[in-house]
Design an enzyme around this catalytic site. Structure first.
Site, PDB file in Angstrom:
ATOM      1  N   TYR A 120       0.826  -1.206   0.000  1.00 37.63           N
ATOM      2  CA  TYR A 120       0.000   0.000   0.000  1.00 37.63           C
ATOM      3  C   TYR A 120       0.862   1.258   0.000  1.00 37.63           C
ATOM      4  O   TYR A 120       1.710   1.453   0.872  1.00 37.63           O
ATOM      5  CB  TYR A 120      -0.875  -0.025   1.242  1.00 37.63           C
ATOM      6  CG  TYR A 120      -2.054   0.925   1.250  1.00 37.63           C
ATOM      7  CD1 TYR A 120      -3.214   0.595   0.581  1.00 37.63           C
ATOM      8  CD2 TYR A 120      -2.007   2.108   1.962  1.00 37.63           C
ATOM      9  CE1 TYR A 120      -4.322   1.426   0.604  1.00 37.63           C
ATOM     10  CE2 TYR A 120      -3.107   2.954   2.009  1.00 37.63           C
ATOM     11  CZ  TYR A 120      -4.260   2.610   1.331  1.00 37.63           C
ATOM     12  OH  TYR A 120      -5.355   3.446   1.369  1.00 37.63           O
TER      13      TYR A 120
ATOM     14  N   SER B  96       1.164  -7.676   1.823  1.00 38.90           N
ATOM     15  CA  SER B  96       0.151  -6.737   2.312  1.00 38.90           C
ATOM     16  C   SER B  96      -0.875  -6.445   1.224  1.00 38.90           C
ATOM     17  O   SER B  96      -1.590  -7.336   0.788  1.00 38.90           O
ATOM     18  CB  SER B  96       0.821  -5.462   2.837  1.00 38.90           C
ATOM     19  OG  SER B  96      -0.101  -4.652   3.523  1.00 38.90           O
ATOM     20  N   GLN B  97      -0.953  -5.203   0.706  1.00 40.03           N
ATOM     21  CA  GLN B  97      -1.842  -4.944  -0.420  1.00 40.03           C
ATOM     22  C   GLN B  97      -1.522  -5.891  -1.577  1.00 40.03           C
ATOM     23  O   GLN B  97      -2.420  -6.407  -2.248  1.00 40.03           O
ATOM     24  CB  GLN B  97      -1.708  -3.505  -0.891  1.00 40.03           C
ATOM     25  CG  GLN B  97      -2.533  -3.183  -2.136  1.00 40.03           C
ATOM     26  CD  GLN B  97      -2.314  -1.758  -2.597  1.00 40.03           C
ATOM     27  OE1 GLN B  97      -3.134  -0.887  -2.362  1.00 40.03           O
ATOM     28  NE2 GLN B  97      -1.188  -1.512  -3.249  1.00 40.03           N
TER      29      GLN B  97
ATOM     30  N   ASP C 104       0.228  -8.714  14.263  1.00 34.52           N
ATOM     31  CA  ASP C 104       0.002  -7.763  13.175  1.00 34.52           C
ATOM     32  C   ASP C 104      -1.157  -6.830  13.515  1.00 34.52           C
ATOM     33  O   ASP C 104      -2.308  -7.244  13.603  1.00 34.52           O
ATOM     34  CB  ASP C 104      -0.296  -8.537  11.889  1.00 34.52           C
ATOM     35  CG  ASP C 104      -0.203  -7.677  10.641  1.00 34.52           C
ATOM     36  OD1 ASP C 104      -0.341  -6.449  10.745  1.00 34.52           O
ATOM     37  OD2 ASP C 104       0.003  -8.254   9.558  1.00 34.52           O
TER      38      ASP C 104
ATOM     39  N   HIS D 183       3.389  -6.274  11.261  1.00 35.73           N
ATOM     40  CA  HIS D 183       3.083  -6.381   9.841  1.00 35.73           C
ATOM     41  C   HIS D 183       4.311  -6.621   8.966  1.00 35.73           C
ATOM     42  O   HIS D 183       4.172  -6.944   7.789  1.00 35.73           O
ATOM     43  CB  HIS D 183       2.335  -5.127   9.385  1.00 35.73           C
ATOM     44  CG  HIS D 183       1.670  -5.267   8.052  1.00 35.73           C
ATOM     45  ND1 HIS D 183       0.840  -6.327   7.739  1.00 35.73           N
ATOM     46  CD2 HIS D 183       1.716  -4.491   6.935  1.00 35.73           C
ATOM     47  CE1 HIS D 183       0.400  -6.193   6.499  1.00 35.73           C
ATOM     48  NE2 HIS D 183       0.932  -5.104   5.986  1.00 35.73           N
TER      49      HIS D 183
END
Length: 329
Positions: free
Chosen positions: A93, A188-189, A274, A303
């Site tokens: 992200y 992640s994203q 996370d 994360h």
């Protein structure tokens, strides 16, 4: 590191989301991708000088959502004959594709790598992005999660997921690439996009979603205490009547629903401390996954997850479990 406001680890590992996909989930994505694929896939490929001797780098431009140009880096190991497997990679992200010399692990292992730029992002961290997002929208709460959230048609992530699917189409059209050995991955994203592509694209060789974002939105918004999920909370604190509409739009992106439609072998990762992507939301996607899947858990990590340790797992898993080796098929 203190406890996060999520389920205990053993309960998180067994968690399954109660959310259901929209009734027209498959039909609307099929129509979106058919429209995008009406534009012929003819990637533009330009060799770029990097000073590297063992990896050749190319600036790739391909048509994404609406036929709009999306940029990517293609890195290929020098000196290997035959068609290579390719690792299509999606970014986290706020980041862009950066520089080609930042993406060297997979070509160093003998794979081609196509690293997709993320439309409209690339100014929050890293070395920058090169793909604009030429679309407006209604009110949003900053960032990208609520951009165009008034409907599926206007949603930012409808465009980005379509770009991600078309990146696979582009990889399969590139010279020297084996179209039957396409792997998708991201952190992640990028992990959320990996799940979406795994559910929307047939014939993938493997998927490796790493601490994936964009999963089980209602729970994620309830549990996460950091951005990006807090973007939705801030938006709904102002747009008080938009709750069902917002979550209805996000449901089309939800990695849980896409995971249920996926069949390629998958290696997930989850970080049990996370705060950005709560572990239960990652397990929700893992437990819904439609194909054979395993997961690596990092009990004390936030994360950042496993970082290089997870990458080492991926390298071994791709060769030894998924059977995707860089030697020509």
């Amino acid at each position: 590191m203190g406890r996060i406001a999520d389920l205990p680890p053993e309960e998180a590992a067994a968690y399954r989301s109660s959310e259901q996909p929209p009734s027209d989930f498959a039909e609307r994505w099929a129509a979106t991708l058919a429209e995008a694929r009406a534009v012929p896939m003819v990637p533009q490929v330009v060799r770029v000088a990097t000073g590297l001797s063992l990896v050749a780098s190319y600036d790739v431009t391909f048509p994404g959502f609406g036929g709009e140009s999306v940029r990517a880096w293609l890195n290929v190991p020098v000196g290997l004959a035959g068609r290579l497997p390719v690792v299509v990679t999606y970014n986290g992200y706020g980041g862009g594709r950066g520089l080609p010399i930042e993406h060297l692990v997979w070509p160093s292992a003998g794979y081609a790598q196509l690293f997709m730029d993320t439309r409209g992002q690339g100014s929050n961290w890293g070395s920058g992005g090169d793909t604009p997002d030429p679309h407006g929208g209604g009110p949003s709460g900053g960032g990208f999660l609520t951009r165009g959230i008034e409907s599926f048609e206007t949603s930012y992530y409808r465009r980005l997921v379509t770009d991600a699917v078309r990146a696979v189409d582009a990889a399969r059209a590139l010279p020297g690439i084996d179209p039957d050995r396409v792997v998708v991955t991201g952190i992640s994203q990028g992990g959320g996009l990996t799940l979406a592509v795994a559910g929307l694209v047939d014939g993938l060789a493997a998927a490796m979603p790493d601490v994936p974002f964009l999963c089980d939105f209602r729970r994620a918004v309830d549990v996460a205490d950091t951005d990006p999920y807090l973007e939705v909370s801030r938006f709904l604190a102002v747009q008080r009547g938009a709750v069902e509409r917002a979550f209805g739009t996000l449901a089309y992106v939800d990695g849980v629903h896409h995971a249920a439609r996926a069949t390629a072998p998958a290696l997930f990762s989850v970080a049990l401390a996370d705060r950005t992507c709560p572990p239960s939301t990652v397990y929700a996607a893992f437990n819904a996954y439609g194909g054979p899947a395993s997961i690596a858990a990092y009990p004390f990590n936030d994360h950042e997850g496993g970082q290089a340790h997870q990458l080492a797992r991926q390298l071994a898993w791709l060769r030894d479990v998924a059977g995707i080796r860089p030697e020509p098929a």
